[in-house]
Design a protein around this motif. Structure first.
Motif, short mmCIF file in Angstrom:
data_model
loop_
_atom_site.label_atom_id
_atom_site.label_comp_id
_atom_site.label_asym_id
_atom_site.label_seq_id
_atom_site.Cartn_x
_atom_site.Cartn_y
_atom_site.Cartn_z
N SER A 181 0.92 -1.37 0.24
CA SER A 181 0.06 -0.28 -0.08
C SER A 181 0.72 1.11 0.11
O SER A 181 2.28 1.44 0.23
N ARG A 182 0.53 2.39 -0.48
CA ARG A 182 0.47 3.30 0.02
C ARG A 182 -0.56 4.19 1.08
O ARG A 182 -1.39 4.98 -0.43
N HIS A 183 -0.44 4.69 1.73
CA HIS A 183 -1.51 5.28 2.12
C HIS A 183 -1.46 6.78 2.59
O HIS A 183 -0.53 7.55 2.95
N GLN A 184 -1.81 7.06 1.84
CA GLN A 184 -2.25 8.58 1.16
C GLN A 184 -3.51 9.04 1.43
O GLN A 184 -4.34 8.93 0.06
N LEU A 185 -3.77 9.77 2.58
CA LEU A 185 -5.02 10.29 2.84
C LEU A 185 -5.74 11.37 3.10
O LEU A 185 -4.48 12.36 3.69
N PRO A 218 -4.47 11.50 -4.16
CA PRO A 218 -4.10 11.49 -5.55
C PRO A 218 -3.00 10.12 -5.96
O PRO A 218 -3.43 9.83 -6.92
N ASP A 219 -1.91 9.57 -4.92
CA ASP A 219 -1.06 9.33 -5.13
C ASP A 219 -1.58 8.02 -3.98
O ASP A 219 -0.38 7.26 -4.34
N ALA A 220 -2.16 7.31 -3.67
CA ALA A 220 -2.66 6.65 -2.91
C ALA A 220 -2.90 5.30 -3.83
O ALA A 220 -3.01 5.19 -4.48
N ILE A 221 -2.62 4.07 -3.20
CA ILE A 221 -2.01 2.85 -3.89
C ILE A 221 -2.31 1.87 -2.12
O ILE A 221 -1.98 1.77 -1.47
N ASN A 222 -3.68 1.44 -2.77
CA ASN A 222 -4.50 0.16 -1.93
C ASN A 222 -4.60 0.65 -0.26
O ASN A 222 -4.11 0.39 0.86
N ALA A 223 -4.59 2.34 -0.23
CA ALA A 223 -4.92 2.78 0.96
C ALA A 223 -5.98 2.25 1.97
O ALA A 223 -6.87 1.60 2.15
N CYS A 244 4.50 -1.20 9.62
CA CYS A 244 3.67 -1.62 9.78
C CYS A 244 2.11 -0.43 9.33
O CYS A 244 1.54 0.18 8.47
N TRP A 245 2.91 0.78 11.03
CA TRP A 245 2.05 1.76 10.75
C TRP A 245 2.48 2.95 10.85
O TRP A 245 3.32 3.05 10.82
N ALA A 246 1.31 4.22 10.87
CA ALA A 246 1.57 5.15 10.61
C ALA A 246 0.51 6.37 11.28
O ALA A 246 -0.54 5.72 11.38
N GLU A 247 0.59 7.05 11.95
CA GLU A 247 -0.20 8.07 12.67
C GLU A 247 0.43 9.81 11.72
O GLU A 247 1.56 9.40 11.91
N ALA A 248 -1.13 10.51 12.31
CA ALA A 248 -0.49 12.18 11.96
C ALA A 248 -1.42 12.78 12.44
O ALA A 248 -2.87 11.96 12.66
N THR A 249 -1.40 14.07 12.65
CA THR A 249 -2.59 14.65 12.99
C THR A 249 -2.51 15.93 12.32
O THR A 249 -1.68 16.76 12.17
N LEU A 250 -3.85 16.79 12.21
CA LEU A 250 -4.45 17.84 11.17
C LEU A 250 -4.80 18.55 11.30
O LEU A 250 -6.05 17.81 12.00
N ASP A 251 -4.36 19.87 11.79
CA ASP A 251 -5.78 20.64 12.23
C ASP A 251 -6.91 21.89 10.83
O ASP A 251 -5.85 21.65 9.84
N THR A 266 -3.81 16.77 2.30
CA THR A 266 -2.74 15.23 3.12
C THR A 266 -2.17 15.78 4.55
O THR A 266 -1.36 16.71 4.88
N ILE A 267 -2.48 14.69 5.21
CA ILE A 267 -2.58 14.68 6.40
C ILE A 267 -1.64 13.37 6.91
O ILE A 267 -0.47 13.76 7.54
N ILE A 268 -1.60 12.24 5.67
CA ILE A 268 -0.57 11.41 5.49
C ILE A 268 0.22 10.73 4.44
O ILE A 268 -0.72 11.19 3.46
N ASP A 269 1.06 10.57 4.61
CA ASP A 269 1.48 9.76 3.37
C ASP A 269 2.78 8.79 3.97
O ASP A 269 3.37 8.90 3.53
N HIS A 270 2.14 7.20 3.47
CA HIS A 270 3.08 6.51 4.17
C HIS A 270 3.14 4.64 3.12
O HIS A 270 2.41 4.65 2.66
N VAL A 271 4.58 4.57 2.82
CA VAL A 271 4.76 3.67 2.31
C VAL A 271 4.99 2.34 3.70
O VAL A 271 6.28 3.35 4.01
N PRO A 272 4.56 1.50 4.32
CA PRO A 272 4.51 0.49 5.04
C PRO A 272 6.45 0.00 5.08
O PRO A 272 6.07 -0.80 3.10
#
Length: 728
Positions: A666-670, A709-714, A688-695, A676-682
């Motif tokens: 996956s590319r967990h781009q949300l 736009p670049d998410a893969i199997n998020a 395997c995991w990642a977390e992020a915070t956004l106001d 964009t709050i997170i862009d993580h390749v496990p």
């Protein structure tokens, strides 16, 4: 009479010469507040002199002498000693062999395990004597079932059914209801894995919540908000250090989380529980405890310990306490210690962490009444409700955060920062007191936790000013009537200034020193002060060395003099917690299950997906943290979907966690509200995991989360949505 005289002299600002420049005495401080300031409900001291809450110790052997036959006479006897309106806090002692009923041990043939760390007896506060300490295995199902039956009976008693108890320690853990991970060899011998232990823990916490009808905020986790202590004692069952080291590491990896917290604390915080620290008397620690909402942030050459007022433990007004009593006993033989300094710093440390209950030693409360009263009036305040904001100017080393001694200040809604040009400061008056303190408590880590207890200008280098700014939630804008109190060392005759902005522009007030070498607090009332970040470095005001010697300052307080505040109060903070996974999978208490259903009204809230993707929800059954084990796919072929929750327009803080313990494809781009709050390749393991915070700001009554736009199997594990203070 002596106590009253000390209080009078303190309030009048009389200064006393100290034995050395580093020492501190009550007369140098002024803890005055306006008469309209009142204590915050459900806060205070819960031990010590004139506490706001009184303890009741519940002992299982007394409450249930025979199985299923309950005896409340010990509770009634204790209640008879307490005034009807007094708040109560409780501890249930249900693990020490001396505290559990004989029928329980006999019925289940329970073993006992000797308390071995630090290889000495401990003081039994029930029987008031030193004992070896034999404990039953409270993790065994038979014990847990019996404890649950006791709790179900206890919840019917008036102290719980009539809501007289303010809070309770949990779980029924070792020694004094203080938690750490013990008896790992014994647990392994009984066939337990870390996942089993954590499952017991979660059920134990949920059982305790029955005492308060699910009000988790009154349950107090008594461990650490950082990595939890796992006892090292392989000698109990003959393990080699090498064999035990492997087992210890396995348990540590499962319990202590990569983010610096631990699985027990995280579970408690996630479901809304409170917390209690061991002791903030060691006040050069606790600079970086993300599990409590406090973290180190670097600005220039220095690090500052910053507390997040929107962190759920703080913003939701849960019980957040500390125990500041140990140092009194340890200091007793050390007559040279500056006890006022230690007591003051311990209380300031608790307040800058935003704690709202303090377990204290009564003699210190009694000996320093002005400080004690100010602390009681300060507990539980927010930036919006507090009558004062303050900054303690110091520089110190936290031994848990490396060898640098560049951590600055204790700050509560008033920040001091270095401003380029003329605003650099240097530390003054180093104290190496913890070398002696550590000797008395066998804690060698603290021998190098020195501190400098003041900051100074450096006129020879052109550094003549100290700059400050207030939290906008405390004061912002123009036209504020305030008092500024500055604690300084009067080293030389001459003038120095408070510089600020008022309705006419730049303004200043002059303070004239006498040069008597004493520490003093000077107070200036300003009727029209602006907090608009108008000075250099976007600061609000500064102190400037003048014709006198360099300015040496310990503490600055800004006090609101008017009871009424301009503008509306912030909207009370709410937190929505969503756990994504199959409908049938377990869900953490106080969290909402999202199983991929379309957007709809679900209970009290409207939330869900742009299409039905419930078929993409997975429960992997691979890891012990349930929310990390369940996922929903945002991008299955033909089922790409966006998620939303209905909320009022306003400002929100979004925390999001992504990952999958089974796959890394996956590319967990949300994105949240298009950002964009997170862009993580496990990559496996903890990664395997990642977390992020956004106001973000919501303007259409719904908060949206979508693949980037670049998410893969998020995929998504969990989301929390928190209102921020400016809403309303």
């Amino acid at each position: 009479m002596l106590i009253r005289l000390a209080l009078l002299l303190t309030l009048c600002g009389v200064a006393f010469a100290a034995a050395s420049p580093a020492d501190q005495v009550p007369g140098e401080d002024d803890w005055w507040l306006p008469d309209w300031v009142q204590a915050t409900a459900d806060t205070g001291f819960y031990a010590g002199y004139d506490p706001e809450a009184t303890e009741i110790k519940l002992v299982w052997r007394d409450l249930e002498p025979s199985e299923g036959q309950f005896d409340w006479s010990s509770i009634e006897a204790r209640l008879a000693q307490i005034d009807a309106g007094t708040k109560i806090w409780v501890r249930l002692f249900a693990s020490d062999r001396n505290h559990v009923p004989d029928w329980l041990v006999d019925k289940h043939s329970l073993p006992t395990y000797r308390y071995m760390w630090p290889n000495q007896p401990y003081y039994d506060i029930i029987d008031k004597r030193y004992v070896d300490g034999d404990f039953i295995p409270i993790w065994q199902p038979e014990v847990q079932s019996s404890v649950r039956s006791l709790i179900l009976a206890l919840r019917q008693h008036p102290i719980f059914s009539q809501n007289r108890v303010s809070f309770a320690y949990m779980p029924h853990a070792w020694r004094w209801n203080e938690f750490s991970i013990k008896w790992i060899p014994e647990l392994i011998d009984e066939g337990y894995q870390p996942a089993d232990y954590l499952a017991w823990w979660r059920q134990c916490v949920d059982d305790y919540a029955l005492l308060f009808d699910g009000d988790y905020g009154k349950l107090v986790y008594t461990g650490d908000g950082k990595h939890e202590w796992i006892e090292w004692a392989p000698q109990r069952i003959g393990w080699s250090n090498a064999d035990y080291g492997v087992a210890w590491q396995t348990w540590s990896d499962a319990i202590n989380l990569p983010n610096g917290s631990n699985a027990m604390a995280q579970h408690c915080l996630d479901i809304g529980c409170g917390a209690r620290s061991g002791f903030t008397e060691v006040f050069n620690r606790y600079s970086h405890v993300p599990g409590w909402g406090t973290s180190l942030q670097t600005e220039g050459a220095y690090r500052y310990s910053v507390t997040d007022d929107n962190f759920p433990l703080i913003a939701e007004a849960r019980v957040f306490g500390t125990e500041n009593e140990d140092f009194y006993y340890h200091w007793e033989p050390l007559s040279h210690f500056d006890r006022y300094h230690y007591w003051k710093m311990a209380q300031l440390n608790a307040l800058r962490l935003r704690m709202n209950w303090i377990f204290s030693h009564w003699e210190s409360d009694r000996d320093h009444p002005a400080l004690t009263q100010w602390v009681k009036l300060s507990l539980g305040k927010t930036a919006h409700t507090s009558p004062d904001a303050w900054c303690v100017l110091r520089q110190y080393r936290d031994p848990e955060q490396g060898s640098d001694d560049n951590i600055r200040n204790f700050e509560r809604w008033l920040e001091h920062r270095v401003v380029s040009g003329d605003g650099a400061t240097r530390p003054q008056y180093r104290i190496d007191y913890l070398a002696d303190y550590a000797t008395t408590i066998n804690n060698s880590d603290d021998t190098e936790a020195w501190s400098y207890e003041a900051l100074a200008t450096d006129k020879d280098q052109g550094q003549t000013r100290m700059y400050f700014r207030t939290d906008p939630e405390f004061l912002s804008g123009s036209g504020h009537r305030v008092m500024v109190k500055m604690s300084y060392r009067d080293d030389a005759a001459g003038d120095w200034r408070l510089r600020y902005v008022d309705a006419t522009g730049a303004a200043s007030r002059v303070i004239t020193g006498s040069g008597d070498g004493a520490w003093k607090t000077v107070s200036l009332t300003v009727d029209d002060m602006a907090f608009t970040r108008a000075l250099s470095g976007a600061m609000d005001f500064c102190l400037e060395a003048g014709s006198a010697a360099d300015l040496v300052v310990r503490m600055v307080r800004v006090i609101r003099l008017d009871e009424q505040r301009p503008g509306p109060a912030p909207t009370p903070q709410t937190v929505l917690r969503f756990d994504f996974g199959p409908a049938q999978a377990p869900v953490t208490a106080n969290w909402l299950r999202d199983a991929g259903a379309p957007w709809s009204q679900q209970g009290d809230h409207s939330y869900g997906w742009s299409r039905d993707i419930s078929g993409t929800a997975r429960d992997r059954n691979l890891v012990s943290v349930q929310r990390d084990d369940t996922v929903v796919h945002l991008q299955k072929p033909g089922q790409v979907a966006n998620w939303r929750v209905s909320v009022p327009n306003g400002q929100y803080r979004v925390w999001l966690r992504v990952g999958d313990p089974a796959y890394t494809d996956s590319r967990h781009q949300l994105q949240v509200e298009g950002q964009t709050i997170i862009d993580h390749v496990p990559s496996g393991g903890a990664a395997c995991w990642a977390e992020a915070t956004l106001d973000v700001e919501v303007i259409d009554a719904a908060l949206d989360i979508s693949p980037g736009p670049d998410a893969i199997n998020a995929k998504i594990n969990a989301v929390t949505v928190t209102t921020l203070g400016g809403n309303g």
